[in-house]
Design an enzyme around this catalytic site. Sequence first.
Site, short mmCIF file in Angstrom:
data_model
loop_
_atom_site.label_atom_id
_atom_site.label_comp_id
_atom_site.label_asym_id
_atom_site.label_seq_id
_atom_site.Cartn_x
_atom_site.Cartn_y
_atom_site.Cartn_z
CD GLU A 114 -1.60 -2.54 1.29
OE1 GLU A 114 -0.67 -2.29 1.93
OE2 GLU A 114 -2.48 -3.31 0.97
CG HIS A 184 -11.96 -7.45 6.08
ND1 HIS A 184 -11.41 -8.10 7.00
CD2 HIS A 184 -11.24 -7.65 4.66
CE1 HIS A 184 -10.48 -8.79 6.27
NE2 HIS A 184 -10.50 -8.48 4.89
#
Lengths: 375, 394
Positions: A114, A184
């Site tokens: 990322e 999540h």
Amino acid sequence: MVRRRFSFGLVSRLSSPIYGRSPCSGGIWTPCLGQKRSFMTAKDLVESEEPEKKVTNRINMFSAINQALHTVLDSDPKSYVFGEDVGFGGVFRCTTALRDKFGRHRVFNTPLCEQAIVGFGIGLASMGNRAIAEIQFADYIFPALDQIVNEAAKYRYRSGNLFNCGGLTVRAPYGAVGHGGHYHSQSPEAFFCHVPGIKVVIPRSPSQAKGLLLASIRDPNPVVFFEPKWLYRLAVEEVPVDDYTLPLSSAEVMRKGSDITLVGWGAQLAIMEEACDEVSKLGISCELIDLRTLIPWDKELVEDSVNKTGRLLAPVTGGFGAEIAASITNSCFLRLQAPVSRVCGLDTPFPLVFEPFYMPTKNKIVDAIKASVNF
Amino acid sequence: MALRQAWQKAGKVLNGGALVSPGSTFARALSTSSDPLTLEIPVPFKGHKVDPPSSTVETSAAELVDFFRTMFVMRRMEIAADSLYKSKFIRGFCHLYDGQEAVCVGMEAALNDKDCIITAYRDHCTHLGRGGTVLEVFAELMGRKDGCSLGKGGSMHMYNKKGGFYGGNGIVGAQTPLGAGLAFAQKYLKVDGVTLAMYGDGAANQGQLFEAMNISALWDLPVIYVCENNHYGMGTAEWRSAKSPEYYKRGDYVPGLKVDGMDCLAVKQAVKFAKEYSLKNGPMVLEMDTYRYHGHSMSDPGSTYRTRDEISGVRQERDPIERIRKLLLSHEFASVADLKAIEKEAKKEVEDALAKAKESPSPDAPELFSHIYRKSYGAEAYGADRKESTVKLP
């Protein structure tokens, strides 16, 4: 979570026009002092016409986002979409068919990194390209936080406007889905809302998502665009088929009311609408505002609303409600008839089995509205 | 041969190699001899900046039987978790380990309780290997009180303090610097153990892994970086995400070893070797060449990025349980009936644990607020309006 199809009706803009041409434009983005909104929106934004007159398609949110990305890649040859698994369409199907149409040099997968994805995007953007980076889940954006906060947000400022990474847009699905667990489901937008130099945009519905995403990508500032993943399939709406943008830094009044102002964004608005419907049976009239852009936010509109109603409730998922509360308390203090209240997720990590307790549900919002009105 | 048969007969009377208590269902023709046995590892090791260990490994019949039994329990457990997920007893995310059992079983054969393991989210079997029970795993998967993390962690967050198992981590690659820290503690406190920091081929491209390797090499920490290379990072094949898919070489100045991760004995040999090396010299990378039969998680069918032929090919040729079965049968340490009996027992163990786990209650609501801080000094967690539901954190 009960699976329901939410259709968000398009609400015409009822508040004073905020978007459009700003007096401080000069071809280059500059901060405009003296206005309540301290940053102006891009000069070349197209004012959106009433969508009802346009040709529309009934699609869900990921399709709307997909259309926006197709439009951008079509219209600008120097735009690129990249991230983990975007090639085959992405884990949420937002990037479907892009690679087939535009080729793997413009739509490509990255490895699992990322920090490098965003850093790479900043570099690409600083050469005048539109870099649309996807972070697979907002929970994973933290390795990239340094790049966004320290590199992207400050690039224009520290180089004295020699360079900028305005072409960068970071897209990330955020928010709870009912079973996502710790990693999540997070809503990290608040972390980015205290960084001058970037914009944070969150749509509430498919048509909003397409317009706001097109505006974000074309905005000459780096934008972090959070997409409520709960709504990817659930929200279905008539979305105009053509290229249109919605203005940034412009909140929208979703329903007018006189007793209390509710401010929110993203998926939470659906819950808030239900709460508003429920309290309307008790005779409480709620004004519901979708902030749309979190920073720089449309303070004027919210202030006008609170000055009218005298109460504010910021039921949001995340810490940005604090900024809104503080700001409104400061500017509307004498007008407030009840303390500003917030209905948020609890002060715990996002839980696994306890999610129903954690979430700011309709009942919690209804309770808070009643408490505020009866203060 | 005759000697072996005589020994087996004696085993019936004397209860085998004194490893099993009288009356145990193992007292049969099954060999539980702990006589040393040397076997050749078919796939050679490949070394990077280190001479690989010998491919002759010492084991015993009892150990092989134990491998078989443990791996079979793990396999049944993962398959049961699959059906639990499909019947919505397990919600959220569930990453199954079947196919990779040889890695954690082989590792455990070379480790003891002074060693620590930290891994990513495919941790159900690693948890078992470190001393967890099948009941704890099922209960945790279903989010029940009897789970190893009190039902608050779920599939991705299983821990075992006594066994030195530090989880169970969700964010890819984030566990590797933690592994370096664990190793530092072990070295400083002279524990004489190593840390195995496990990660996958997807995580091998994370920057923090290289930061961790640099620190460990700089300070000679006894950490072994175990890359469980199942060749697919979710749906991305290794050659599409890594310039160099030779993960055992990626440590550069950190020596590495490539191991056939579907062979328990190879894994055992490699980990034993790495442990000896690491305690003296510092970090080492082990790349376990392994394979997962299921998709990345339960929402991944696992067949959109690889062919079903590939999956069944690996299952036929390299399955770790079948390999041990063939070894046991060919060396006549067990008969087909013996192995069937072990399988039946294992299935029963898993089913019993499952039934018990289903009866376990959900955690109580106040648990939502527990364990956020150790001592919260009066910090409050708020409910909707801060009036009715303000909870002082315990």
